[in-house]
Design a protein around this motif. Structure first.
Motif, PDB file in Angstrom:
ATOM      1  N   VAL A 248      -2.477   5.585  -3.493  1.00 13.42           N
ATOM      2  CA  VAL A 248      -3.319   6.773  -3.573  1.00 13.42           C
ATOM      3  C   VAL A 248      -2.482   7.909  -4.162  1.00 13.42           C
ATOM      4  N   LEU A 249      -3.148   8.905  -4.666  1.00 15.96           N
ATOM      5  CA  LEU A 249      -2.455  10.024  -5.313  1.00 15.96           C
ATOM      6  C   LEU A 249      -1.942  11.030  -4.287  1.00 15.96           C
ATOM      7  N   GLY A 250      -0.723  11.511  -4.529  1.00 20.55           N
ATOM      8  CA  GLY A 250      -0.154  12.579  -3.726  1.00 20.55           C
ATOM      9  C   GLY A 250      -0.066  13.865  -4.519  1.00 20.55           C
TER      10      GLY A 250
ATOM     11  N   VAL B  89      -4.454   7.447   2.841  1.00 19.62           N
ATOM     12  CA  VAL B  89      -4.563   8.756   2.209  1.00 19.62           C
ATOM     13  C   VAL B  89      -3.177   9.389   2.219  1.00 19.62           C
ATOM     14  N   HIS B  90      -2.929  10.301   1.286  1.00 21.51           N
ATOM     15  CA  HIS B  90      -1.587  10.893   1.221  1.00 21.51           C
ATOM     16  C   HIS B  90      -1.320  11.852   2.372  1.00 21.51           C
ATOM     17  N   ALA B  91      -2.157  12.875   2.533  1.00 24.09           N
ATOM     18  CA  ALA B  91      -1.878  13.928   3.518  1.00 24.09           C
ATOM     19  C   ALA B  91      -2.750  13.831   4.756  1.00 24.09           C
ATOM     20  N   GLY B  92      -4.071  13.750   4.590  1.00 24.65           N
ATOM     21  CA  GLY B  92      -4.935  13.707   5.759  1.00 24.65           C
ATOM     22  C   GLY B  92      -6.396  13.882   5.413  1.00 24.65           C
ATOM     23  N   LEU B  93      -7.200  14.014   6.455  1.00 24.22           N
ATOM     24  CA  LEU B  93      -8.648  14.166   6.325  1.00 24.22           C
ATOM     25  C   LEU B  93      -9.080  15.444   7.025  1.00 24.22           C
ATOM     26  N   ALA B  94      -9.881  16.239   6.344  1.00 25.13           N
ATOM     27  CA  ALA B  94     -10.330  17.516   6.901  1.00 25.13           C
ATOM     28  C   ALA B  94     -11.127  17.310   8.188  1.00 25.13           C
ATOM     29  N   PRO B  95     -10.945  18.173   9.183  1.00 23.95           N
ATOM     30  CA  PRO B  95     -11.670  18.031  10.451  1.00 23.95           C
ATOM     31  C   PRO B  95     -13.188  18.063  10.304  1.00 23.95           C
TER      32      PRO B  95
ATOM     33  N   TRP C 295       0.870  -1.170   0.000  1.00 26.86           N
ATOM     34  CA  TRP C 295       0.000   0.000   0.000  1.00 26.86           C
ATOM     35  C   TRP C 295       0.913   1.229   0.000  1.00 26.86           C
ATOM     36  N   PHE C 296       0.824   2.040  -1.039  1.00 21.76           N
ATOM     37  CA  PHE C 296       1.663   3.226  -1.160  1.00 21.76           C
ATOM     38  C   PHE C 296       0.888   4.474  -0.768  1.00 21.76           C
ATOM     39  N   CYS C 297       1.527   5.334   0.037  1.00 20.41           N
ATOM     40  CA  CYS C 297       0.881   6.545   0.557  1.00 20.41           C
ATOM     41  C   CYS C 297       0.884   7.710  -0.428  1.00 20.41           C
ATOM     42  N   GLY C 298       1.188   7.467  -1.688  1.00 23.27           N
ATOM     43  CA  GLY C 298       1.194   8.548  -2.662  1.00 23.27           C
ATOM     44  C   GLY C 298       2.562   9.176  -2.826  1.00 23.27           C
ATOM     45  N   ASP C 299       2.657  10.086  -3.800  1.00 19.34           N
ATOM     46  CA  ASP C 299       3.946  10.661  -4.196  1.00 19.34           C
ATOM     47  C   ASP C 299       4.921   9.546  -4.570  1.00 19.34           C
TER      48      ASP C 299
END
Length: 270
Positions: free
Chosen positions: A62-64, A119-125, A33-37
């Motif tokens: 996932v896309l970074g 997910v690459h960066a995160g999830l909005a609050p 599983w690749f985290c993108g980039d």
């Protein structure tokens, strides 16, 4: 079978090969599983992209932000710089095939059965998980149906809140910013998209994952934030980018054993 979540490779293919030898990866039995980039800034983006594509079902990615910027540049948007080291990829005979495959990758991968999220960066609050999945699917649909129009509106820092999105374009941009660019948020959940580096002592800024610390959430795996060096204080939220392209380390996390494995990062030769 073992599943290994790998932090940002960014074209560091030699280090990826070393890591896979360390964990004795078997593509017939295991899954990455690749985290993108996957690409940009490292010396072997072309080899990395070819390798992951050829893994087929043995890989999930996932896309970074670097992946999306590369794709946008092929449509006349975005900006590739010399530091991205993408000339070999851009001149490859299979460029169109590789770009087409990359464009089909999701922003978010969710395993509902085991409650795992990548997910690459995160999830909005402001989001809950169903909202995040729906928002990401809208972006993914655009990538498949009208990618050029998406890239045309992708860049920019507004809106800062999901609730302030005035139209579908705002929602698409916000979703991409949350999933591929965000590190910090303000106290009201607004995305802060400029701050980088180690955890800040600025009282106005909160790492995105702290907003999820007192909520039920899946086990979340993310990359993007190399300065964290794999540290996340929130239970079941795992930071995997340990700065391989900056000479630090390439790291993976085995879902089954809950162990981490690392190899030394890319050493740039002057």
């Amino acid at each position: 079978m073992a599943r290994y979540v790998i932090g940002d490779v960014q074209g560091c293919f030699d280090q990826l090969e070393q890591l896979l030898r360390l964990i004795q990866f078997n593509p017939q039995q295991d899954q990455l599983w690749f985290c993108g980039d996957l690409i940009a800034r490292g010396p072997k983006s072309l080899q990395t992209l070819r390798f992951v594509k050829d893994l087929g079902a043995a890989a999930i990615t996932v896309l970074g932000n670097h992946d999306l910027n590369f794709l946008a540049s092929l449509h006349g948007y975005g900006r590739i710089t010399a530091a991205d080291l993408l000339d070999e990829l851009l001149q490859a005979p299979d460029l169109a095939e590789l770009a087409g495959w990359l464009q089909q990758q999701p922003l978010l991968h969710f395993d509902a059965k085991e409650n795992l999220l990548l997910v690459h960066a995160g999830l909005a609050p402001e989001w809950d998980i169903p909202t995040a999945i729906e928002a990401c699917r809208a972006v993914e649909d655009c990538l498949l149906s009208d990618a050029a129009s998406l890239y045309a509106i992708m860049y920019g820092n507004q809106p800062e809140l999901w609730s302030e999105a005035r139209n579908e374009q705002d929602k698409l941009r916000f979703t991409i910013n949350s999933c591929t660019r965000m590190r910090y948020c303000f106290a009201d959940g607004r995305l802060e998209l400029k701050q980088k580096g180690e955890l800040s002592d600025n009282p106005l800024l909160t790492p995105w994952f702290h907003f999820w610390s007192d909520r039920e959430h899946p086990t979340i795996f993310f990359g993007h934030w190399a300065a964290l060096q794999g540290y996340s204080p929130v239970s079941a939220i795992h930071a995997l980018d340990t700065g391989c392209v900056w000479g630090q380390a390439l790291t993976c996390y085995c879902i089954e054993s809950q162990q981490r494995f690392s190899v030394a990062g890319y050493e740039k030769r002057l």
